[in-house]
Design a protein around this motif. Structure first.
Motif, mmCIF file in Angstrom:
data_model
loop_
_atom_site.group_PDB
_atom_site.id
_atom_site.type_symbol
_atom_site.label_atom_id
_atom_site.label_comp_id
_atom_site.label_asym_id
_atom_site.label_seq_id
_atom_site.Cartn_x
_atom_site.Cartn_y
_atom_site.Cartn_z
ATOM 1 N N UNK A 280 0.729 -1.269 0.007
ATOM 2 C CA UNK A 280 0.014 -0.142 -0.019
ATOM 3 C C UNK A 280 0.713 1.223 -0.166
ATOM 4 N N UNK A 281 1.788 1.020 0.743
ATOM 5 C CA UNK A 281 2.984 2.424 0.982
ATOM 6 C C UNK A 281 3.365 2.602 -0.421
ATOM 7 N N UNK A 282 3.942 1.525 -0.936
ATOM 8 C CA UNK A 282 4.691 1.703 -2.233
ATOM 9 C C UNK A 282 3.629 2.253 -3.313
ATOM 10 N N UNK A 283 2.534 1.736 -3.324
ATOM 11 C CA UNK A 283 1.411 2.328 -4.303
ATOM 12 C C UNK A 283 1.467 3.683 -4.129
ATOM 13 N N UNK A 284 1.328 4.189 -2.705
ATOM 14 C CA UNK A 284 0.828 5.380 -2.683
ATOM 15 C C UNK A 284 2.108 6.476 -2.894
ATOM 16 N N UNK A 285 3.226 5.879 -2.780
ATOM 17 C CA UNK A 285 4.332 6.560 -2.838
ATOM 18 C C UNK A 285 4.687 6.681 -4.593
ATOM 19 N N UNK A 286 4.281 5.573 -5.373
ATOM 20 C CA UNK A 286 4.267 5.835 -6.876
ATOM 21 C C UNK A 286 3.467 7.050 -7.254
ATOM 22 N N UNK A 287 2.232 7.161 -6.728
ATOM 23 C CA UNK A 287 1.385 8.096 -7.071
ATOM 24 C C UNK A 287 1.983 9.567 -6.810
ATOM 25 N N UNK A 288 3.064 9.777 -6.076
ATOM 26 C CA UNK A 288 3.542 10.893 -5.699
ATOM 27 C C UNK A 288 4.883 11.131 -6.448
ATOM 28 N N UNK A 289 5.271 9.965 -7.296
ATOM 29 C CA UNK A 289 6.616 10.073 -7.947
ATOM 30 C C UNK A 289 7.677 9.217 -7.400
ATOM 31 N N UNK A 290 7.434 8.537 -6.487
ATOM 32 C CA UNK A 290 8.683 7.608 -5.987
ATOM 33 C C UNK A 290 8.637 6.579 -6.852
ATOM 34 N N UNK A 291 9.900 5.741 -6.691
ATOM 35 C CA UNK A 291 10.251 4.581 -7.568
ATOM 36 C C UNK A 291 10.712 3.526 -6.640
ATOM 37 N N UNK A 292 10.345 2.657 -7.056
ATOM 38 C CA UNK A 292 11.115 1.436 -6.304
ATOM 39 C C UNK A 292 10.078 0.902 -5.287
ATOM 40 N N UNK A 293 10.446 -0.163 -4.357
ATOM 41 C CA UNK A 293 9.637 -0.641 -3.250
ATOM 42 C C UNK A 293 9.871 0.208 -1.937
ATOM 43 N N UNK A 294 8.750 0.479 -1.234
ATOM 44 C CA UNK A 294 8.894 1.168 -0.057
ATOM 45 C C UNK A 294 8.473 0.306 0.974
ATOM 46 N N UNK A 295 9.309 -0.135 1.822
ATOM 47 C CA UNK A 295 9.087 -0.909 3.211
ATOM 48 C C UNK A 295 8.615 -0.315 4.272
ATOM 49 N N UNK A 296 7.676 -0.859 5.203
ATOM 50 C CA UNK A 296 7.227 -0.217 6.357
ATOM 51 C C UNK A 296 8.085 -0.641 7.506
ATOM 52 N N UNK A 297 8.285 0.404 8.591
ATOM 53 C CA UNK A 297 9.157 -0.082 9.612
ATOM 54 C C UNK A 297 8.776 -1.322 10.292
ATOM 55 N N UNK A 298 9.538 -2.519 10.459
ATOM 56 C CA UNK A 298 9.076 -3.539 11.202
ATOM 57 C C UNK A 298 8.620 -3.407 12.657
ATOM 58 N N UNK A 299 9.424 -2.484 13.422
ATOM 59 C CA UNK A 299 9.049 -2.415 14.688
ATOM 60 C C UNK A 299 7.723 -1.771 14.719
#
Length: 240
Positions: free
Chosen positions: A84-103
């Protein structure tokens, strides 16, 4: 290397790393318990509400999060959250996979599970409070906020403490499942140490022992809290 060297605190020892991992386990469990307390309170209010749709929503929540395997919930939050975070990031121009903090995501997942169990503990505690005391408070014109503070909340805490102790132990064990996200908590660190040294029996025994130590300390803390709350109520009752 000898066992003492493997479990030592030197450059080649794993003692310090394991203790740090145990502290991470406690941090995850504390955070999850706090998240669960907030969620559990809201779900309790919903299940005791006079509004039918709120009661249905509360029942659905507790049924789902107590019925679905904990590991599946963690997978859903971690990998689904990352997607979900990766998809949102792509909407704002980010590239690649965006991981969420494990903790963060691990604490949230365990907290959501804990919230379902805490909701049932709080609901039972509220129902255990004497209706006569509440009716007497209303009869003398006591404001709702004062009634909550002086009568309801103290007794709910008293009745809920044993159940919260059980939920704490449950969350402590569930925190081990967060190892699938790569967080360096106790189980994950024990696995890494075992794989690095090929001393699987040793490090899994040590990891299990540390879990047992945390459990015994937790039991002492909750037993002390229950005894203290009980003494407070007996003292207040004698004064009245």
């Amino acid at each position: 290397m000898s066992i003492l060297e493997l479990l030592g605190f030197g450059d080649d020892g794993w003692g310090g790393v394991l203790l740090l991992a145990a502290s991470m386990t406690i941090a995850v469990t504390l955070t999850a318990l706090a998240i669960g307390a907030l969620i559990g309170t809201l779900i309790t209010a919903a299940k005791l509400s006079g509004v039918r749709i709120f009661r249905i929503a509360g029942d659905i929540y507790t049924t789902v999060f107590r019925g679905v395997p904990e590991l599946l919930v963690i997978y859903l939050f971690y990998f689904g959250g990352s997607t979900f975070v990766t998809s949102v990031g792509h909407w704002f121009g980010a590239t690649g996979f965006i991981g969420v903090p494990p903790f963060l995501i691990g604490s949230l997942a365990v907290g959501m599970i804990s919230g379902a169990y805490q909701a049932e503990v709080y609901r039972a505690a509220v129902l255990a409070v004497s209706r006569g005391e509440l009716e007497a408070a209303r009869a003398v014109g006591m404001p709702a906020s004062l009634m909550m503070r002086r009568i309801l909340i103290p007794q709910v805490i008293r009745f809920a403490l044993p159940g919260i102790g059980n939920v704490w132990q449950l969350s402590l064990k569930d925190s081990a499942l967060i190892s699938v996200t790569g967080l360096a908590e106790l189980l994950r660190t024990s696995q890494v140490a075992a794989g690095s040294t090929h001393q699987y029996f040793l490090f899994f025994i040590v990891g299990g022992t540390l879990y047992m130590v945390m459990t015994m300390i937790s039991n002492r803390v909750f037993n002390h809290a229950e005894a203290r709350v009980g003494r407070t109520f007996r003292t207040n009752f004698a004064r009245n």
